[in-house]
Design a protein around this motif. Sequence first.
Motif, PDB file in Angstrom:
ATOM      1  N   GLU A   1     -42.613 165.627  69.298  1.00  0.00           N
ATOM      2  CA  GLU A   1     -43.152 166.838  68.422  1.00  0.00           C
ATOM      3  C   GLU A   1     -42.561 168.054  68.766  1.00  0.00           C
TER       4      GLU A   1
ATOM      5  N   LYS B   1     -41.113 153.755  64.215  1.00  0.00           N
ATOM      6  CA  LYS B   1     -40.010 154.847  64.099  1.00  0.00           C
ATOM      7  C   LYS B   1     -40.241 154.799  62.485  1.00  0.00           C
ATOM      8  N   PRO B   2     -39.677 155.889  61.902  1.00  0.00           N
ATOM      9  CA  PRO B   2     -39.675 155.985  60.466  1.00  0.00           C
ATOM     10  C   PRO B   2     -38.523 154.818  59.818  1.00  0.00           C
TER      11      PRO B   2
ATOM     12  N   THR C   1     -42.244 152.207  57.064  1.00  0.00           N
ATOM     13  CA  THR C   1     -43.197 153.496  57.646  1.00  0.00           C
ATOM     14  C   THR C   1     -42.339 154.727  57.158  1.00  0.00           C
ATOM     15  N   ARG C   2     -43.135 155.747  56.989  1.00  0.00           N
ATOM     16  CA  ARG C   2     -42.558 157.161  56.486  1.00  0.00           C
ATOM     17  C   ARG C   2     -42.504 157.972  57.684  1.00  0.00           C
ATOM     18  N   ARG C   3     -43.131 158.009  58.966  1.00  0.00           N
ATOM     19  CA  ARG C   3     -42.939 158.882  59.992  1.00  0.00           C
ATOM     20  C   ARG C   3     -43.108 158.113  61.309  1.00  0.00           C
ATOM     21  N   ARG C   4     -42.792 159.120  62.186  1.00  0.00           N
ATOM     22  CA  ARG C   4     -42.684 158.507  63.449  1.00  0.00           C
ATOM     23  C   ARG C   4     -44.104 158.458  64.216  1.00  0.00           C
TER      24      ARG C   4
ATOM     25  N   PRO D   1     -48.296 159.424  52.581  1.00  0.00           N
ATOM     26  CA  PRO D   1     -47.448 160.163  53.422  1.00  0.00           C
ATOM     27  C   PRO D   1     -46.859 159.177  54.841  1.00  0.00           C
ATOM     28  N   ASN D   2     -47.731 158.149  54.963  1.00  0.00           N
ATOM     29  CA  ASN D   2     -47.538 157.367  56.133  1.00  0.00           C
ATOM     30  C   ASN D   2     -46.657 155.758  55.727  1.00  0.00           C
TER      31      ASN D   2
ATOM     32  N   THR E   1     -39.023 167.904  67.128  1.00  0.00           N
ATOM     33  CA  THR E   1     -39.266 167.746  65.620  1.00  0.00           C
ATOM     34  C   THR E   1     -39.537 169.258  65.203  1.00  0.00           C
TER      35      THR E   1
END
Length: 790
Positions: free
Chosen positions: A787, A501-502, A551-554, A535-536, A790
């Motif tokens: 997704e 998870k972010p 983490t920066r994203r899901r 970005p990750n 999102t």
Amino acid sequence: MRITSTSCICPVLVCLCFVQRCCGTAHHGSIKVTRNQTKHIEGETEVHHRPKRGWVWNQFFVLEEHFGPDPQYVGKLHSNSDKGDGSVKYILTGEGAGTIFIIDDTTGDIHSTKSLDREKKTHYVLHAQAIDRRTNKPLEPESEFIIKVQDINDNAPKFTDGPYIVTVPEMSDMGTSVLQVTATDADDPTYGNSARVVYSILQGQPYFSVDPKTGVIRTALHNMDREAREHYSVVIQAKDMAGQVGGLSGSTTVNITLTDVNDNPPRFPQKHYQLYVPESAQVGSAVGKIKANDADMGSNADMKYTVINGDGSGVFSISTDKETREGIISLKKPLNYEKKKSYTLNIEGANTHLDFRFSHLGPFKDVTMLKIIVGDLDEPPLFTLPSYVMDVYENAEIGTAVGTVTAQDPDSANNVVRYFIDHNAEEDRYFTIDANTGTIKTAKVFDREETPWYNITVTASEIESPGLLSHVPVGIKIIDVNDNPPELAEDYDVVVCENAKPNQVIQTIGATDRDDFANGQRFHFSLDNSFPLNPNFTLKDNEDNTASILTRRRRFSRTTQDVYYLPVVISDGGIPSLSSSATLVIQVCACERDGRVRTCHAEAFLSSAGLSTGALIAILLCVIILLAIVVLFITLRRSKKEPLIISEEDVRENVVTYDDEGGGEEDTEAFDITALRNPSAAEELKYRRDVRPEVKPTPKHPTSSCLDSIDVQEFIKQRLAEADLDPSVPPYDSLQTYAYEGQRSEAGSISSLDSATTHSDQDYNYLGDWGPEFKKLAELYGEIESERTT
């Protein structure tokens, strides 16, 4: 019968013998004895008469130790029937008859033929008898009598336990009992004074006396001093016949030793002593001895030495040697002739075991004065400190001054001192020292991370006396400078889960620095700015020398990218600050819902359909085995050598080779597909063709009219049961495979043929409850759903 004896020694016996012989003469050699008669006559009194006996005898006595030329006359037997014509014969029997004692059978005279010893046998019992010589008939009854051996003083007193060894304390009162001696005399104590013993002292006067009757020995003087005389030899005599002249005597020796008591105080032979001690004497060593004399011995002479006063009581101490009873003087502090040249000690020696009975003899201690002279010696140089500690920065230039050691000549001459480093130590090649000033300098460039500390030994000597050396240890600490950048504490294996998870922390990292605490224990973490924004992942400095990777994203996918690289910059808090960069490798892994890593390796496509790891490994092993068989077959075939010319008569022309490939589903001869479609046709192929069954089993399924209504699932169950109970199964294992998909599925069809082209609003969360076979499908549809939202 009458017995007479001439052995009348004592006056009483002489009188008895005289009366006996007179009576014998009056009666003409016989004593007439008649029986008792009682006669009653008027006017007369009653008269008693002694009965008449034919034998008249008495006890006989014979002297012991008779050594005369003729046999000793003992006595005479006589019967009243003896008329003197020899018709009566006397017979003697009993102890010693015929050997010691003999009798004249006509006259009755008895003689002793041997010398007798009363101490061996005191008396003899014999029997006498008178018979008619002609007829051998007894004239009178046999009579018993005793011959006693008469004692004479022929045994001297004897001391059976001598010689004697006894002790008595010195300074005992007069009359103190020492010992009782006893002498024994073998003579007859009931007859005369032959066994009456009297004691006297022959030797040992005037120190001891003896009681004449009891034999008790006592002291005869007051305060007998052991220190004046310790051993005495006393001779005691025992004399019989009550000590009269002519008595026999015996003697014994009594060795008497006076035991010690504490009646003598210790005394120093001199009131003043002088002791020379060089100033080079070592602290704790013995520098001299002193002793007080004590005339006593053993524990009574034990004493203790103490220093009671004096200006040297703080520099010297004294102890007592228990074996030699000497005072051992030891040095407590170093001596320096230049500061103090002499000391004075007042030493006391006192007994440790006192006897208060003799306290009047004076105090049992003594005091003497000891003067100690300090001797001047040429001493080696003396360093100002017992050890030195210095420091120098690492990376310092060669020749940098580290520190200075100082030593001086303690003597009054104050000679010049030279310094040098003891070259026995391996580390000494890193430093040099100025011989005149004692300044230590570096000889090489140091690295604190290699060696943080050096220990050397500096030696000082005098120019006038180069043999006198002094040594001092010098410790040199290498001070740290910030010359090492920080590094990661370890090689981290960073893992990110596919369902991450972010802002989730996936790893915490730390750093180390070879520098010391002052320069290397405060770290700062950041991402490398030379790269674009990641970005990750991102990095958070926790400000406690650690950092967290987030983490920066899901969600991540291994099929898309299974490894990420994250460059990190670490800087320390030193002056100046140093930094280093490192790249973290982040691997994407499949995890459970609770975050546990299931696998990090890329899986085959079939794994999504539910194949387990064990099944994949089994398939891989089968492929490897098949490849090995093919390689082996090709190798063997190539190894065969064929002839250059093939004969027309070669037998191989009769071999027909077929290498046709199967016809697939159109080849109905290779496999009859109707066996699964029509159960009635498969019934005929029930039995194996390679084994003939001994017993033909009875059909258990319905008739052909009913087979058309039975589906394939029921048919497979029947085939499975018949395979388990088939008696025609060969002794080796056989494989029968049946596959049946089933009637229906709760999930329905998952085919995409009938699905719409647009996204559906259906919720796929129920896929996670179908089990591990549909886990991959649930993750895929869950990712699509996320997704979409999102």
